[in-house]
Write a protein that holds these residues in place. Structure first.
Motif, PDB file in Angstrom:
ATOM      1  N   GLY A   6     -12.084  23.003  57.772  1.00 56.25           N
ATOM      2  CA  GLY A   6     -12.113  23.619  59.138  1.00 56.25           C
ATOM      3  C   GLY A   6     -13.259  23.087  59.812  1.00 56.25           C
ATOM      4  N   GLU A   7     -13.873  23.939  60.606  1.00 56.61           N
ATOM      5  CA  GLU A   7     -15.103  23.488  61.766  1.00 56.61           C
ATOM      6  C   GLU A   7     -16.328  23.164  60.861  1.00 56.61           C
ATOM      7  OE1 GLU A   7     -15.715  26.555  64.585  1.00 56.61           O
ATOM      8  OE2 GLU A   7     -16.804  27.972  63.013  1.00 56.61           O
ATOM      9  N   LYS A   9     -16.137  21.641  57.671  1.00 59.43           N
ATOM     10  CA  LYS A   9     -15.847  20.847  56.739  1.00 59.43           C
ATOM     11  C   LYS A   9     -16.928  19.727  56.265  1.00 59.43           C
ATOM     12  CE  LYS A   9     -12.394  17.312  55.459  1.00 59.43           C
ATOM     13  NZ  LYS A   9     -10.969  16.929  55.748  1.00 59.43           N
ATOM     14  N   PHE A  39      -5.337  28.495  56.880  1.00 58.12           N
ATOM     15  CA  PHE A  39      -6.189  28.898  57.807  1.00 58.12           C
ATOM     16  C   PHE A  39      -5.934  30.342  58.356  1.00 58.12           C
ATOM     17  CE2 PHE A  39      -6.253  24.102  57.405  1.00 58.12           C
ATOM     18  CZ  PHE A  39      -7.543  23.946  57.586  1.00 58.12           C
ATOM     19  N   SER A  61     -15.147  29.115  58.211  1.00 53.12           N
ATOM     20  CA  SER A  61     -14.844  27.848  58.617  1.00 53.12           C
ATOM     21  C   SER A  61     -13.250  27.477  59.098  1.00 53.12           C
ATOM     22  CB  SER A  61     -15.263  27.127  57.661  1.00 53.12           C
ATOM     23  OG  SER A  61     -15.237  25.488  58.162  1.00 53.12           O
ATOM     24  N   ARG A  62     -12.559  28.420  58.261  1.00 51.29           N
ATOM     25  CA  ARG A  62     -11.105  28.108  58.450  1.00 51.29           C
ATOM     26  C   ARG A  62     -10.535  29.345  59.545  1.00 51.29           C
ATOM     27  NH1 ARG A  62      -8.386  25.890  53.393  1.00 51.29           N
ATOM     28  NH2 ARG A  62      -9.982  24.945  52.358  1.00 51.29           N
ATOM     29  N   GLY A  63     -11.332  29.947  60.283  1.00 51.56           N
ATOM     30  CA  GLY A  63     -10.809  30.871  61.461  1.00 51.56           C
ATOM     31  C   GLY A  63     -11.215  32.223  61.345  1.00 51.56           C
TER      32      GLY A  63
END
Length: 184
Positions: A6-7, A9, A39, A61-63
């Motif tokens: 994710g963002e 990572k 995600f 991080s994954r949404g």
């Protein structure tokens, strides 16, 4: 320890100092998110035994949109706040020092509801069934919401706990089992 995808990572995460907290390994964390995600398109989450905050931060991080972290240990609270800052998620998180039962009641008073709840209590002090019964009684899990419980291999969770139905269970090594429940 790090954020896996994710963002954020690759972002390193600190572990709670001492031996009271057992962090979820990156391998197990990756397996959990392969089972439940990988995600998300928004949603609210709760990490009832926050530890380092690694599971909730991975979900953000994954949404996921927002996460609440609870832990009764001051060192854990400090570590969660440091890791949140490391990921720049201060505006998407809340952190409370409290025990699980009191925290659940406080969240009920706020009329909070969650799409994802992580339960990863210290193995020696597990009260997963009681926690889940309380979560159900207080209606804290949304329809189709999931509970991810990490526990010792010596703990056996039933197929159903109230309206929660076990949808998956995996064992890792000789010490760790992940059991996922969904509210129907």
């Amino acid at each position: 320890m790090r954020v896996i995808a994710g963002e954020c990572k690759g972002r390193p995460l600190k572990a709670v100092p001492g031996t009271n907290t057992r962090p979820t390994t990156d391998k197990i964390k990756e397996s959990i998110f392969n089972m439940i995600g990988p995600f998300f398109e928004g949603g609210n989450g709760l990490d009832l035994y926050g530890g380092s905050g690694g599971l909730g931060l991975e979900a953000l991080s994954r949404g996921m949109d927002h996460f609440i972290f609870i832990d009764k240990d001051q060192k854990a609270i400090h570590t969660i706040k440091e890791n949140i800052k490391q990921c720049n998620y201060e505006d998407r998180t809340e952190v409370f020092r409290n025990d699980a039962k009191r925290a659940l009641k406080a969240l009920h008073k706020r009329e909070a509801q969650f799409d994802m709840i992580f339960l990863d209590p210290p193995y020696a002090k597990q009260m997963l069934i009681k926690d889940m019964e309380e979560i159900e009684k207080l209606e804290l899990l949304s329809i189709d919401g999931r509970i991810v419980a990490e526990h010792g291999t010596d703990v056996s969770l039933p197929e159903h706990i109230g309206n929660f139905h076990r949808i998956r269970q995996e064992t890792y090594g000789k010490t760790t089992t992940i059991t996922i429940f969904r509210r129907h």
